[in-house]
Design an enzyme around this catalytic site. Structure first.
Site, mmCIF file in Angstrom:
data_model
loop_
_atom_site.group_PDB
_atom_site.id
_atom_site.type_symbol
_atom_site.label_atom_id
_atom_site.label_comp_id
_atom_site.label_asym_id
_atom_site.label_seq_id
_atom_site.Cartn_x
_atom_site.Cartn_y
_atom_site.Cartn_z
ATOM 1 N N GLY A 111 8.940 3.941 -2.333
ATOM 2 C CA GLY A 111 10.484 3.897 -2.506
ATOM 3 C C GLY A 111 11.114 3.615 -3.831
ATOM 4 O O GLY A 111 10.154 3.443 -4.779
ATOM 5 N N ASP A 140 1.740 3.767 8.501
ATOM 6 C CA ASP A 140 3.127 3.141 9.188
ATOM 7 C C ASP A 140 2.898 1.552 9.368
ATOM 8 O O ASP A 140 1.864 1.492 10.017
ATOM 9 C CB ASP A 140 3.342 3.766 10.302
ATOM 10 N N LYS A 147 11.562 -2.323 14.687
ATOM 11 C CA LYS A 147 9.955 -2.364 14.585
ATOM 12 C C LYS A 147 9.442 -2.718 13.228
ATOM 13 O O LYS A 147 8.493 -3.596 13.049
ATOM 14 C CB LYS A 147 9.621 -1.185 15.488
ATOM 15 N N ARG A 178 -5.767 -13.115 6.752
ATOM 16 C CA ARG A 178 -7.427 -12.914 7.120
ATOM 17 C C ARG A 178 -8.114 -12.823 5.712
ATOM 18 O O ARG A 178 -9.105 -13.480 5.401
ATOM 19 C CB ARG A 178 -7.611 -11.486 7.652
ATOM 20 N N TYR A 233 18.996 -3.919 10.877
ATOM 21 C CA TYR A 233 18.553 -4.508 9.508
ATOM 22 C C TYR A 233 18.646 -5.917 9.185
ATOM 23 O O TYR A 233 17.645 -6.496 8.942
ATOM 24 C CB TYR A 233 19.150 -3.707 8.552
HETATM 25 P P1 NAD Z 1 13.542 2.770 -0.003
HETATM 26 O O1 NAD Z 1 14.101 3.189 1.107
HETATM 27 O O2 NAD Z 1 13.794 3.352 -1.131
HETATM 28 O O3 NAD Z 1 12.170 2.016 0.047
HETATM 29 C C1 NAD Z 1 11.540 1.934 1.290
HETATM 30 C C2 NAD Z 1 10.018 2.255 1.327
HETATM 31 O O4 NAD Z 1 9.465 1.730 2.449
HETATM 32 C C3 NAD Z 1 10.236 4.062 1.291
HETATM 33 O O5 NAD Z 1 9.343 4.552 0.672
HETATM 34 C C4 NAD Z 1 9.759 4.061 2.879
HETATM 35 O O6 NAD Z 1 9.123 5.227 3.032
HETATM 36 C C5 NAD Z 1 9.000 3.018 3.195
HETATM 37 N N1 NAD Z 1 8.996 2.780 4.622
HETATM 38 C C6 NAD Z 1 9.998 2.487 5.463
HETATM 39 N N2 NAD Z 1 9.622 2.373 6.710
HETATM 40 C C7 NAD Z 1 8.013 2.211 6.740
HETATM 41 C C8 NAD Z 1 7.171 2.082 7.557
HETATM 42 N N3 NAD Z 1 7.481 1.881 8.976
HETATM 43 N N4 NAD Z 1 5.922 2.124 7.215
HETATM 44 C C9 NAD Z 1 5.484 2.426 5.848
HETATM 45 N N5 NAD Z 1 6.302 2.641 4.971
HETATM 46 C C10 NAD Z 1 7.618 2.553 5.270
HETATM 47 O O7 NAD Z 1 14.375 1.165 -0.316
HETATM 48 P P2 NAD Z 1 14.392 0.252 -1.304
HETATM 49 O O8 NAD Z 1 15.629 0.089 -1.997
HETATM 50 O O9 NAD Z 1 13.166 0.491 -2.408
HETATM 51 O O10 NAD Z 1 14.060 -1.155 -0.712
HETATM 52 C C11 NAD Z 1 12.649 -1.917 -1.012
HETATM 53 C C12 NAD Z 1 12.829 -3.001 -0.326
HETATM 54 O O11 NAD Z 1 13.499 -3.992 -0.684
HETATM 55 C C13 NAD Z 1 13.258 -2.836 1.480
HETATM 56 O O12 NAD Z 1 12.342 -3.850 2.108
HETATM 57 C C14 NAD Z 1 14.756 -3.603 1.200
HETATM 58 O O13 NAD Z 1 15.307 -4.101 2.441
HETATM 59 C C15 NAD Z 1 14.588 -4.311 0.227
HETATM 60 N N6 NAD Z 1 15.869 -4.759 -0.445
HETATM 61 C C16 NAD Z 1 16.555 -3.665 -1.268
HETATM 62 C C17 NAD Z 1 17.788 -3.709 -1.833
HETATM 63 C C18 NAD Z 1 18.319 -2.857 -2.712
HETATM 64 O O14 NAD Z 1 19.278 -2.774 -3.064
HETATM 65 N N7 NAD Z 1 17.537 -1.594 -3.180
HETATM 66 C C19 NAD Z 1 18.621 -4.891 -1.727
HETATM 67 C C20 NAD Z 1 18.123 -5.772 -0.577
HETATM 68 C C21 NAD Z 1 16.571 -5.647 -0.116
#
Ligand code: NAD
Ligand code: UDP
Length: 431
Positions: free
Chosen positions: A118, A164, A197, A212, A251
């Protein structure tokens, strides 16, 4: 301004000092890499300052083994060529990887990054790879994409696994950055049950793995745990104001329960945990279609479309550039701080002001590239989504005291770089 003079433009931090590298030495973990090496992995070469061969040799002599470029940045980019006549795109993969630091086995860590394909994850992966660690990315590609990390595929220190996180996963590792979760409101609301989930079962599985393997576990939590806050700015000891059944609850409550679970494993099982509460972050590789405000505004302005402000535009957000966030995450992981830590930039804007700033920066970059705009894009107002928080700004005192971390990038500097990134993506046809 021609693209060659763009090369001469300096990247300045909030205090007007030139930014030449990101990261810093903290808690015995050196995370500094040159900005040029990092940029070569995401920005097209004509925007990257390239060292001449003699400069490189000089650098080689001074900084033996450090992760800087030994060839022009162009050599480290995968190529994609767009063919407009057939509406097709051809890719070449890299035969050569950007140089990574050679660490002694005692300092080399085996690091798992869930959600590593991501936006945030891919920048973290770049940094950890350049620093010489072994990185495994676990991602189901729901919102991420293989292209964000394709420049590391095949590298001996790197592994990409489609998986996943709601299913258990076994691996031996020293550190886990648990980022997997969609982050933009349209994406996390697309399948609310799956988002919950992912937050609950995904975190449970990764905490079980940490238990672990005795790996240190860091979760990317969010400012959304504060909901629509009644305290401003938000310190970590504020409990929040969240609607548990609204459209954002999958969320917000998902992350809240993920934090509860994290401290459950910490208190019951002694798992070594870190909790980062991330505030709005932006930068290159943000999915241009994920509906978040920074990507929406830049893409709209670059395409000459109306910029859509939701509501009256008086709600506020504070925006952090991706490199500051990665500095903060790495510092937190390697620190002794197990309480939640806000990581964000305190520069607060109303969304209306922010739209104007983005429009001005897009116009500036277009003018520098010699592009004549047919008309000035308009800012239009659309209905505000339910439960949209009215204000948000981090209190980052804890990060400052515990991590000696503070954001360095001004919002303007980060936006300029992101505009250039999207422009390049558009011109190569991949966006
Ligand atoms: P993003 O959507 O670009 O990246 C999320 C990644 O997680 C993606 O690659 C997606 O394919 C993967 N993913 C989603 N569900 C999954 C699953 N069930 N199994 C495996 N992979 C899965 O979002 P981001 O902006 O890169 O955010 C990354 C993290 O940072 C997240 O946890 C988000 O909550 C947190 N976050 C981001 C921001 C922001 O402003 N970017 C702010 C607060 C928190
Ligand atoms: N927003 C907007 N126009 C857009 C996208 C978002 O005005 O095209 C607003 C949105 O209503 C919110 C703010 O910008 O008030 C930040 O939205 P984003 O989805 O980026 O993140 P979050 O609401 O989760 O902070």
């Amino acid at each position: 301004m021609s693209s060659s003079s763009v090369k001469d433009a300096q990247t300045l931090d909030k205090n007007g000092q030139e930014i030449k590298s990101v990261g810093f030495q903290r808690f015995g973990f050196d995370c500094e890499v040159s900005l040029d090496s990092l940029r070569s992995l995401y920005l097209r070469s004509h925007y990257v300052v390239s060292a001449s061969e003699s400069q490189v040799q000089e650098l080689d002599a001074k900084e033996e083994g450090h992760g800087h470029l030994t060839q022009g940045p162009n050599a480290y980019q995968s190529k994609s060529i767009f063919h407009p006549e057939t509406q097709s795109i051809s890719y070449t993969t890299l035969s050569r990887f950007a140089p990574v630091k050679l660490l002694p086995p005692s300092s080399r860590k085996r690091i798992l990054v869930t959600g590593g394909a991501g936006f945030v994850g891919s920048h973290l992966v770049d940094r950890l790879m350049l620093l010489g660690h072994e990185v495994t990315v676990l991602d189901n590609f729901f919102t991420g994409s293989k292209t964000t990390v394709s420049h590391w595929v095949g590298h001996p220190n790197f592994e990409l696994v489609r998986h996943d996180v709601v299913e258990p996963f076994m691996i031996e590792c020293d550190q886990i950055y648990h980022l997997a979760c969609p982050a933009s409101p349209p994406h996390y609301q697309f399948n609310a049950v799956k988002t919950i989930k992912t937050s609950f079962m995904g975190t449970l599985n990764m905490l079980g793995l940490a238990k672990r393997t005795k790996a240190r576990f860091l979760i990317s939590s969010t400012s959304e745990v504060y909901g629509d806050p009644e305290v401003h700015p938000q310190p970590e000891d504020y409990w929040g104001h969240v609607n548990p059944i609204g459209p954002r609850a999958c969320y917000d409550e998902g992350k809240r329960v993920a934090e509860t679970l994290t401290y459950g494993f910490h208190n019951q099982d002694g798992v070594d945990v870190r909790v980062a509460r991330i505030f709005n972050t932006y930068g290159p590789r943000m999915n241009p279609h994920d509906g978040r405000v920074v990507s929406n505004f830049i893409v709209q302005a670059l395409r000459g479309e109306d910029m859509t402000v939701y509501g009256d535009g008086k709600q506020t957000r504070s925006f952090q550039y991706i490199h500051d966030l990665i500095d903060g995450l790495i510092a937190l992981m390697n620190s002794d701080e197990s309480r939640p830590v806000n990581i964000g930039n305190g520069d607060e804007f109303t969304i209306g002001e922010f739209a104007e700033l983005v429009r001005e920066i897009v116009e500036k970059v277009q003018a520098e590239d010699g592009v004549k705009l047919e008309r000035r894009v308009q800012i239009v107002y659309k209905p505000i989504p339910t439960d949209d928080p009215q204000k948000r700004r981090p209190d980052t005192t804890r990060a400052k005291n515990s991590l000696q971390w503070q954001p360095r990038w001004s919002v303007r500097m980060g936006l300029e770089e992101m505009v250039r990134y999207y422009k390049a993506k558009m011109s190569e046809g991949s966006m």
